[in-house]
Write a protein that holds these residues in place. Structure first.
Motif, PDB file in Angstrom:
ATOM      1  N   GLY A 170      53.016  21.780  46.587  1.00  0.00           N
ATOM      2  CA  GLY A 170      53.404  22.208  47.924  1.00  0.00           C
ATOM      3  C   GLY A 170      53.196  23.686  48.179  1.00  0.00           C
ATOM      4  O   GLY A 170      53.312  24.152  49.318  1.00  0.00           O
ATOM      5  N   LYS A 171      52.910  24.443  47.121  1.00  0.00           N
ATOM      6  CA  LYS A 171      52.677  25.884  47.280  1.00  0.00           C
ATOM      7  C   LYS A 171      51.226  26.261  46.937  1.00  0.00           C
ATOM      8  O   LYS A 171      50.905  27.439  46.776  1.00  0.00           O
ATOM      9  N   GLU A 172      50.358  25.256  46.835  1.00  0.00           N
ATOM     10  CA  GLU A 172      48.973  25.536  46.450  1.00  0.00           C
ATOM     11  C   GLU A 172      48.255  26.457  47.439  1.00  0.00           C
ATOM     12  O   GLU A 172      47.342  27.188  47.059  1.00  0.00           O
ATOM     13  N   ASP A 173      48.706  26.435  48.737  1.00  0.00           N
ATOM     14  CA  ASP A 173      48.012  27.254  49.728  1.00  0.00           C
ATOM     15  C   ASP A 173      48.204  28.748  49.497  1.00  0.00           C
ATOM     16  O   ASP A 173      47.496  29.570  50.073  1.00  0.00           O
ATOM     17  N   LEU A 174      49.157  29.121  48.645  1.00  0.00           N
ATOM     18  CA  LEU A 174      49.300  30.524  48.271  1.00  0.00           C
ATOM     19  C   LEU A 174      48.017  31.053  47.637  1.00  0.00           C
ATOM     20  O   LEU A 174      47.713  32.246  47.720  1.00  0.00           O
ATOM     21  N   PHE A 175      47.278  30.150  46.991  1.00  0.00           N
ATOM     22  CA  PHE A 175      46.088  30.537  46.240  1.00  0.00           C
ATOM     23  C   PHE A 175      44.804  30.199  46.988  1.00  0.00           C
ATOM     24  O   PHE A 175      43.716  30.246  46.415  1.00  0.00           O
ATOM     25  N   ALA A 176      44.947  29.873  48.272  1.00  0.00           N
ATOM     26  CA  ALA A 176      43.780  29.559  49.089  1.00  0.00           C
ATOM     27  C   ALA A 176      43.243  30.824  49.742  1.00  0.00           C
ATOM     28  O   ALA A 176      44.005  31.746  50.065  1.00  0.00           O
ATOM     29  N   GLU A 177      41.955  30.857  49.946  1.00  0.00           N
ATOM     30  CA  GLU A 177      41.346  31.998  50.627  1.00  0.00           C
ATOM     31  C   GLU A 177      41.787  31.992  52.077  1.00  0.00           C
ATOM     32  O   GLU A 177      41.594  31.019  52.804  1.00  0.00           O
ATOM     33  N   GLY A 178      42.424  33.069  52.495  1.00  0.00           N
ATOM     34  CA  GLY A 178      42.928  33.151  53.856  1.00  0.00           C
ATOM     35  C   GLY A 178      44.145  32.287  54.098  1.00  0.00           C
ATOM     36  O   GLY A 178      44.557  32.108  55.249  1.00  0.00           O
ATOM     37  N   GLY A 179      44.706  31.708  53.034  1.00  0.00           N
ATOM     38  CA  GLY A 179      45.898  30.883  53.172  1.00  0.00           C
ATOM     39  C   GLY A 179      45.638  29.505  53.727  1.00  0.00           C
ATOM     40  O   GLY A 179      46.583  28.794  54.091  1.00  0.00           O
ATOM     41  N   GLU A 180      44.376  29.094  53.798  1.00  0.00           N
ATOM     42  CA  GLU A 180      44.045  27.785  54.346  1.00  0.00           C
ATOM     43  C   GLU A 180      43.180  27.005  53.363  1.00  0.00           C
ATOM     44  O   GLU A 180      42.371  27.580  52.633  1.00  0.00           O
ATOM     45  N   GLY A 181      43.331  25.699  53.378  1.00  0.00           N
ATOM     46  CA  GLY A 181      42.539  24.835  52.511  1.00  0.00           C
ATOM     47  C   GLY A 181      43.126  24.762  51.115  1.00  0.00           C
ATOM     48  O   GLY A 181      44.210  25.279  50.844  1.00  0.00           O
ATOM     49  N   PRO A 182      42.412  24.116  50.213  1.00  0.00           N
ATOM     50  CA  PRO A 182      42.912  23.975  48.843  1.00  0.00           C
ATOM     51  C   PRO A 182      43.089  25.336  48.173  1.00  0.00           C
ATOM     52  O   PRO A 182      42.354  26.288  48.455  1.00  0.00           O
ATOM     53  N   GLY A 183      44.079  25.415  47.286  1.00  0.00           N
ATOM     54  CA  GLY A 183      44.244  26.617  46.484  1.00  0.00           C
ATOM     55  C   GLY A 183      43.165  26.695  45.424  1.00  0.00           C
ATOM     56  O   GLY A 183      42.473  25.711  45.137  1.00  0.00           O
TER      57      GLY A 183
ATOM     58  N   PHE B 184      45.357  31.062  37.242  1.00  0.00           N
ATOM     59  CA  PHE B 184      44.125  31.036  36.446  1.00  0.00           C
ATOM     60  C   PHE B 184      44.323  30.368  35.092  1.00  0.00           C
ATOM     61  O   PHE B 184      45.403  30.379  34.510  1.00  0.00           O
ATOM     62  N   TYR B 185      43.239  29.779  34.638  1.00  0.00           N
ATOM     63  CA  TYR B 185      43.121  29.206  33.298  1.00  0.00           C
ATOM     64  C   TYR B 185      42.951  30.363  32.321  1.00  0.00           C
ATOM     65  O   TYR B 185      42.159  31.273  32.535  1.00  0.00           O
ATOM     66  N   PHE B 186      43.734  30.353  31.224  1.00  0.00           N
ATOM     67  CA  PHE B 186      43.624  31.444  30.253  1.00  0.00           C
ATOM     68  C   PHE B 186      44.096  30.962  28.893  1.00  0.00           C
ATOM     69  O   PHE B 186      44.418  29.772  28.720  1.00  0.00           O
ATOM     70  N   TYR B 187      44.176  31.861  27.933  1.00  0.00           N
ATOM     71  CA  TYR B 187      44.423  31.452  26.551  1.00  0.00           C
ATOM     72  C   TYR B 187      44.941  32.616  25.728  1.00  0.00           C
ATOM     73  O   TYR B 187      44.804  33.796  26.099  1.00  0.00           O
TER      74      TYR B 187
ATOM     75  N   LEU C 126      44.234  21.703  44.592  1.00  0.00           N
ATOM     76  CA  LEU C 126      43.574  22.856  43.990  1.00  0.00           C
ATOM     77  C   LEU C 126      42.106  22.555  43.746  1.00  0.00           C
ATOM     78  O   LEU C 126      41.740  21.413  43.477  1.00  0.00           O
ATOM     79  N   GLU C 127      41.289  23.593  43.821  1.00  0.00           N
ATOM     80  CA  GLU C 127      39.890  23.517  43.435  1.00  0.00           C
ATOM     81  C   GLU C 127      39.634  24.556  42.357  1.00  0.00           C
ATOM     82  O   GLU C 127      40.194  25.652  42.398  1.00  0.00           O
ATOM     83  N   ILE C 128      38.779  24.214  41.413  1.00  0.00           N
ATOM     84  CA  ILE C 128      38.456  25.129  40.321  1.00  0.00           C
ATOM     85  C   ILE C 128      37.324  26.053  40.770  1.00  0.00           C
ATOM     86  O   ILE C 128      36.296  25.600  41.264  1.00  0.00           O
ATOM     87  N   GLU C 129      37.543  27.344  40.587  1.00  0.00           N
ATOM     88  CA  GLU C 129      36.516  28.337  40.887  1.00  0.00           C
ATOM     89  C   GLU C 129      36.171  29.079  39.600  1.00  0.00           C
ATOM     90  O   GLU C 129      37.059  29.579  38.910  1.00  0.00           O
ATOM     91  N   HIS C 130      34.895  29.157  39.268  1.00  0.00           N
ATOM     92  CA  HIS C 130      34.455  29.804  38.036  1.00  0.00           C
ATOM     93  C   HIS C 130      34.006  31.234  38.309  1.00  0.00           C
ATOM     94  O   HIS C 130      33.134  31.464  39.145  1.00  0.00           O
ATOM     95  N   ALA C 131      34.587  32.164  37.576  1.00  0.00           N
ATOM     96  CA  ALA C 131      34.190  33.563  37.711  1.00  0.00           C
ATOM     97  C   ALA C 131      32.846  33.827  37.055  1.00  0.00           C
ATOM     98  O   ALA C 131      32.147  34.767  37.421  1.00  0.00           O
ATOM     99  N   GLY C 132      32.489  33.019  36.062  1.00  0.00           N
ATOM    100  CA  GLY C 132      31.206  33.156  35.377  1.00  0.00           C
ATOM    101  C   GLY C 132      31.332  33.492  33.916  1.00  0.00           C
ATOM    102  O   GLY C 132      30.683  32.877  33.075  1.00  0.00           O
ATOM    103  N   THR C 133      32.186  34.468  33.581  1.00  0.00           N
ATOM    104  CA  THR C 133      32.425  34.844  32.197  1.00  0.00           C
ATOM    105  C   THR C 133      33.893  35.237  32.046  1.00  0.00           C
ATOM    106  O   THR C 133      34.600  35.475  33.040  1.00  0.00           O
ATOM    107  N   GLU C 134      34.326  35.354  30.797  1.00  0.00           N
ATOM    108  CA  GLU C 134      35.678  35.856  30.525  1.00  0.00           C
ATOM    109  C   GLU C 134      35.858  37.241  31.126  1.00  0.00           C
ATOM    110  O   GLU C 134      36.885  37.537  31.753  1.00  0.00           O
TER     111      GLU C 134
END
Length: 317
Positions: A145-158, A209-212, A182-190
């Protein structure tokens, strides 16, 4: 980090310090300089680069070996062990499937090299300031329910910010199972992913973000891991429907079978090598944050920690 990573820009700096592998053969082959050789797989995250820097430094300075770093992603590194172009993978994140493929044969092509001493953990992370502003968002139920916090411009999937698209993860299966928008966005590298996270952090903007771990960045930023149901065996068997968190990993080394038979003192040193997450993070920070050449970072760490690495040397060295 298991299951992921191809080499980012930092890998090139480390690889330039040594010869890349160009031919097969045992670790006792004579190199161009007349020294015995060791071929080490070089995977593309800075923690692994820290491993490779220190192990390479000691092999060269203490035992007189010539080290070749073979730049490859994880799966290609395993193929290198099997075909004889790589002697060792220094940091394996699980990969039971590949161990079974190459190790559970009539004549195993790979051998477990024992633990590195590092404990690995993967997950989804948030800045602590965001958890303070939205209490409970660091749980999967609170995130719903809070995924839109991570959406570009606050709209659409986070957006869930990942690194390299070649990294193998279970993120999409977790998104599917828990019904997260949510949608996964890849930055390209670590490296690029860290830049994106830092930029958001400095502005106190939302970022998921996915991290480790181990990872030196946790010493700079206050980050919180999102809680999912605890991992149970086989819960990730269907990659499209994963109802649990990532497992925790006891990171280990993997040798080619030939290297265990012909590697001599080099094999013994790497087999003896174990260090802590803190040790790895110190070297990784010097490389990634301070901009030091990997060999210089390794030398600095070795100078400060002789009581640690002298225990790795073969008897009589």
């Amino acid at each position: 980090m298991p299951l992921y990573r191809s080499a980012p820009a930092r890998a090139a700096a480390l690889a330039s310090a040594v010869l890349l592998a160009t031919a097969c053969g045992s670790a006792e082959e004579e190199g161009r300089a007349g020294a015995p050789q060791v071929r080490i797989a070089l995977n593309g995250w800075v923690g692994y680069q820290a491993d490779a820097a220190v192990v390479s430094y000691l092999l060269e300075e203490e035992l007189g070996y010539q080290v070749e770093l073979v730049e490859a992603d994880e799966e290609a590194s395993w193929r290198g062990l099997a075909d004889g172009s790589v002697d060792v993978i220094l940091e394996n994140w699980g990969h039971e499937d590949l161990m079974e493929l190459y190790g559970d044969t009539e004549r195993p092509l790979v051998v477990d090299g024992g633990p590195t001493g590092n404990d690995g953990r993967i997950g989804w992370y948030l800045p602590e300031y965001l958890v303070e502003e939205h209490p409970g968002i660091d749980t999967v139920d609170g995130l719903l329910g809070k995924e839109d916090l991570f959406a570009e411009g606050g709209e659409g999937p986070g957006r869930l910010l990942a690194a390299d698209p070649s990294f193998v993860t279970q993120d999409q299966g977790m998104i599917n199972h828990f019904g997260l928008d949510l949608e996964i966005e890849h930055a390209g590298t670590e490296e690029k992913q860290i830049e994106r996270v830092r930029e958001a952090y400095e502005k106190e903007e939302p970022v998921l973000f996915y991290f480790y771990e181990p990872q030196w960045l946790f010493e700079d930023l206050d980050l919180v891991k999102v809680e999912f149901p605890e991992y149970v065996e086989l819960c990730e068997i269907d990659p499209d429907d994963v109802g649990c968190d990532y497992p925790e990993y006891e990171l280990n080394k993997v040798f080619s079978t030939a290297f265990t038979e012909t590697g001599g003192p080099a094999h013994e040193l790497i087999e003896n090598w174990t260090w802590t997450n803190e040790d790895q993070n110190k070297v990784a920070r010097m490389i990634a944050e301070e901009g030091r050449d990997p060999e210089q970072a390794a030398a600095a760490w070795a100078e400060e920690n002789p009581d640690v690495w002298r225990k790795w040397l073969p008897e009589g060295s």
